[in-house]
Design a protein around this motif. Sequence first.
Motif, PDB file in Angstrom:
ATOM      1  N   GLY A  23       0.818  -1.213   0.000  1.00  0.00           N
ATOM      2  CA  GLY A  23       0.000   0.000   0.000  1.00  0.00           C
ATOM      3  C   GLY A  23       0.848   1.257   0.000  1.00  0.00           C
ATOM      4  N   ALA A  24       1.919   1.255   0.771  1.00  0.00           N
ATOM      5  CA  ALA A  24       2.811   2.419   0.794  1.00  0.00           C
ATOM      6  C   ALA A  24       3.482   2.610  -0.566  1.00  0.00           C
ATOM      7  CB  ALA A  24       3.858   2.258   1.883  1.00  0.00           C
ATOM      8  N   ALA A  25       3.929   1.522  -1.167  1.00  0.00           N
ATOM      9  CA  ALA A  25       4.535   1.616  -2.494  1.00  0.00           C
ATOM     10  C   ALA A  25       3.510   2.086  -3.518  1.00  0.00           C
ATOM     11  CB  ALA A  25       5.130   0.271  -2.896  1.00  0.00           C
ATOM     12  N   PHE A  26       2.285   1.579  -3.406  1.00  0.00           N
ATOM     13  CA  PHE A  26       1.231   1.974  -4.341  1.00  0.00           C
ATOM     14  C   PHE A  26       0.863   3.440  -4.146  1.00  0.00           C
ATOM     15  CE2 PHE A  26      -3.177   2.230  -5.846  1.00  0.00           C
ATOM     16  CZ  PHE A  26      -2.979   1.787  -7.153  1.00  0.00           C
ATOM     17  N   ALA A  27       0.842   3.913  -2.896  1.00  0.00           N
ATOM     18  CA  ALA A  27       0.543   5.321  -2.633  1.00  0.00           C
ATOM     19  C   ALA A  27       1.590   6.221  -3.286  1.00  0.00           C
ATOM     20  CB  ALA A  27       0.481   5.573  -1.132  1.00  0.00           C
ATOM     21  N   SER A  28       2.838   5.815  -3.201  1.00  0.00           N
ATOM     22  CA  SER A  28       3.900   6.576  -3.859  1.00  0.00           C
ATOM     23  C   SER A  28       3.713   6.581  -5.371  1.00  0.00           C
ATOM     24  CB  SER A  28       5.258   5.974  -3.491  1.00  0.00           C
ATOM     25  OG  SER A  28       6.279   6.597  -4.232  1.00  0.00           O
ATOM     26  N   ILE A  73      -8.447  17.455  -3.844  1.00  0.00           N
ATOM     27  CA  ILE A  73      -8.284  17.056  -5.244  1.00  0.00           C
ATOM     28  C   ILE A  73      -7.419  15.803  -5.332  1.00  0.00           C
ATOM     29  CG2 ILE A  73      -7.227  17.729  -7.440  1.00  0.00           C
ATOM     30  CD1 ILE A  73      -8.158  20.615  -6.816  1.00  0.00           C
ATOM     31  N   THR A  74      -6.315  15.788  -4.588  1.00  0.00           N
ATOM     32  CA  THR A  74      -5.444  14.608  -4.587  1.00  0.00           C
ATOM     33  C   THR A  74      -6.180  13.383  -4.071  1.00  0.00           C
ATOM     34  OG1 THR A  74      -3.523  16.025  -4.232  1.00  0.00           O
ATOM     35  CG2 THR A  74      -3.255  13.691  -3.726  1.00  0.00           C
ATOM     36  N   PHE A  75      -6.987  13.547  -3.013  1.00  0.00           N
ATOM     37  CA  PHE A  75      -7.754  12.426  -2.466  1.00  0.00           C
ATOM     38  C   PHE A  75      -8.723  11.865  -3.500  1.00  0.00           C
ATOM     39  CE2 PHE A  75     -11.739  11.020  -0.535  1.00  0.00           C
ATOM     40  CZ  PHE A  75     -11.289   9.914   0.167  1.00  0.00           C
ATOM     41  N   PHE A  76      -9.480  12.734  -4.159  1.00  0.00           N
ATOM     42  CA  PHE A  76     -10.453  12.254  -5.136  1.00  0.00           C
ATOM     43  C   PHE A  76      -9.779  11.605  -6.345  1.00  0.00           C
ATOM     44  CE2 PHE A  76     -13.308  15.372  -2.992  1.00  0.00           C
ATOM     45  CZ  PHE A  76     -14.203  14.433  -2.511  1.00  0.00           C
ATOM     46  N   ILE A  77      -8.684  12.154  -6.788  1.00  0.00           N
ATOM     47  CA  ILE A  77      -7.957  11.551  -7.911  1.00  0.00           C
ATOM     48  C   ILE A  77      -7.397  10.196  -7.489  1.00  0.00           C
ATOM     49  CG2 ILE A  77      -5.900  11.767  -9.357  1.00  0.00           C
ATOM     50  CD1 ILE A  77      -6.477  14.816  -9.396  1.00  0.00           C
ATOM     51  N   THR A  78      -6.803  10.136  -6.300  1.00  0.00           N
ATOM     52  CA  THR A  78      -6.253   8.866  -5.806  1.00  0.00           C
ATOM     53  C   THR A  78      -7.359   7.836  -5.646  1.00  0.00           C
ATOM     54  OG1 THR A  78      -4.515  10.056  -4.635  1.00  0.00           O
ATOM     55  CG2 THR A  78      -4.929   7.795  -3.950  1.00  0.00           C
ATOM     56  N   SER A  79      -8.495   8.238  -5.091  1.00  0.00           N
ATOM     57  CA  SER A  79      -9.624   7.317  -4.921  1.00  0.00           C
ATOM     58  C   SER A  79     -10.110   6.791  -6.262  1.00  0.00           C
ATOM     59  CB  SER A  79     -10.775   8.010  -4.194  1.00  0.00           C
ATOM     60  OG  SER A  79     -10.374   8.417  -2.926  1.00  0.00           O
ATOM     61  N   ALA A  80     -10.215   7.659  -7.249  1.00  0.00           N
ATOM     62  CA  ALA A  80     -10.658   7.235  -8.577  1.00  0.00           C
ATOM     63  C   ALA A  80      -9.666   6.265  -9.206  1.00  0.00           C
ATOM     64  CB  ALA A  80     -10.858   8.448  -9.480  1.00  0.00           C
ATOM     65  N   ILE A  81      -8.386   6.559  -9.078  1.00  0.00           N
ATOM     66  CA  ILE A  81      -7.364   5.676  -9.647  1.00  0.00           C
ATOM     67  C   ILE A  81      -7.401   4.315  -8.966  1.00  0.00           C
ATOM     68  CG2 ILE A  81      -4.860   5.301  -9.812  1.00  0.00           C
ATOM     69  CD1 ILE A  81      -4.613   8.346 -10.287  1.00  0.00           C
ATOM     70  N   VAL A  82      -7.486   4.302  -7.636  1.00  0.00           N
ATOM     71  CA  VAL A  82      -7.542   3.026  -6.906  1.00  0.00           C
ATOM     72  C   VAL A  82      -8.788   2.244  -7.306  1.00  0.00           C
ATOM     73  CG1 VAL A  82      -7.866   2.013  -4.618  1.00  0.00           C
ATOM     74  CG2 VAL A  82      -6.121   3.742  -4.970  1.00  0.00           C
ATOM     75  N   TYR A  83      -9.928   2.931  -7.426  1.00  0.00           N
ATOM     76  CA  TYR A  83     -11.160   2.235  -7.771  1.00  0.00           C
ATOM     77  C   TYR A  83     -11.088   1.633  -9.171  1.00  0.00           C
ATOM     78  CZ  TYR A  83     -15.989   1.177  -8.769  1.00  0.00           C
ATOM     79  OH  TYR A  83     -17.129   0.512  -9.119  1.00  0.00           O
ATOM     80  N   PHE A  84     -10.691   2.430 -10.153  1.00  0.00           N
ATOM     81  CA  PHE A  84     -10.739   1.968 -11.539  1.00  0.00           C
ATOM     82  C   PHE A  84      -9.573   1.059 -11.917  1.00  0.00           C
ATOM     83  CE2 PHE A  84     -13.508   5.737 -11.897  1.00  0.00           C
ATOM     84  CZ  PHE A  84     -14.633   5.088 -12.377  1.00  0.00           C
ATOM     85  N   ILE A  85      -8.447   1.145 -11.214  1.00  0.00           N
ATOM     86  CA  ILE A  85      -7.290   0.320 -11.569  1.00  0.00           C
ATOM     87  C   ILE A  85      -7.149  -0.902 -10.662  1.00  0.00           C
ATOM     88  CG2 ILE A  85      -4.764   0.332 -11.712  1.00  0.00           C
ATOM     89  CD1 ILE A  85      -4.901   3.110 -12.814  1.00  0.00           C
TER      90      ILE A  85
END
Length: 137
Positions: A23-28, A73-85
């Motif tokens: 998760g930490a690597a993915f967050a980066s 903005i970063t949270f919503f973009i990160t959430s969208a990326i995690v959801y769709f990928i």
Amino acid sequence: MGGFKKFLFRGNLVDLAVAVVVGAAFASLVTDFTKSFIAPLISLLGGEPDYTRLSVKINDTTFPYGIFVTSAITFFITSAIVYFIVVLPTAKIIERLDRHKDVTERPCPQCLSDIPVKARRCRYCTSEVLPATEAPV
């Protein structure tokens, strides 16, 4: 000491540790993706992608609301990326893998609790039920 060792090497604790590291690597990775691709796209559409300098001053007190806007903005973009990928493809894979599993339980017609398919009596409400060779669809 044996109990502590058993606790440390229990399967779910090791899985959790691996999940935290991944998760930490993915967050980066997501942060770098956002900075490299998403932020420039936002700046093409709406100007400056970094809003951390935005603030409002009321009675000699500064409220730096831009930090919150940038984090949101970063949270919503990160959430969208995690959801769709991650989430959506994983759910599709699990759905395909579970498609051919045999049904082992069915709802009791009286209390709607799950009971084995071949049961003749509900273990919860003890009402008699007709045994089924397969669960009704």
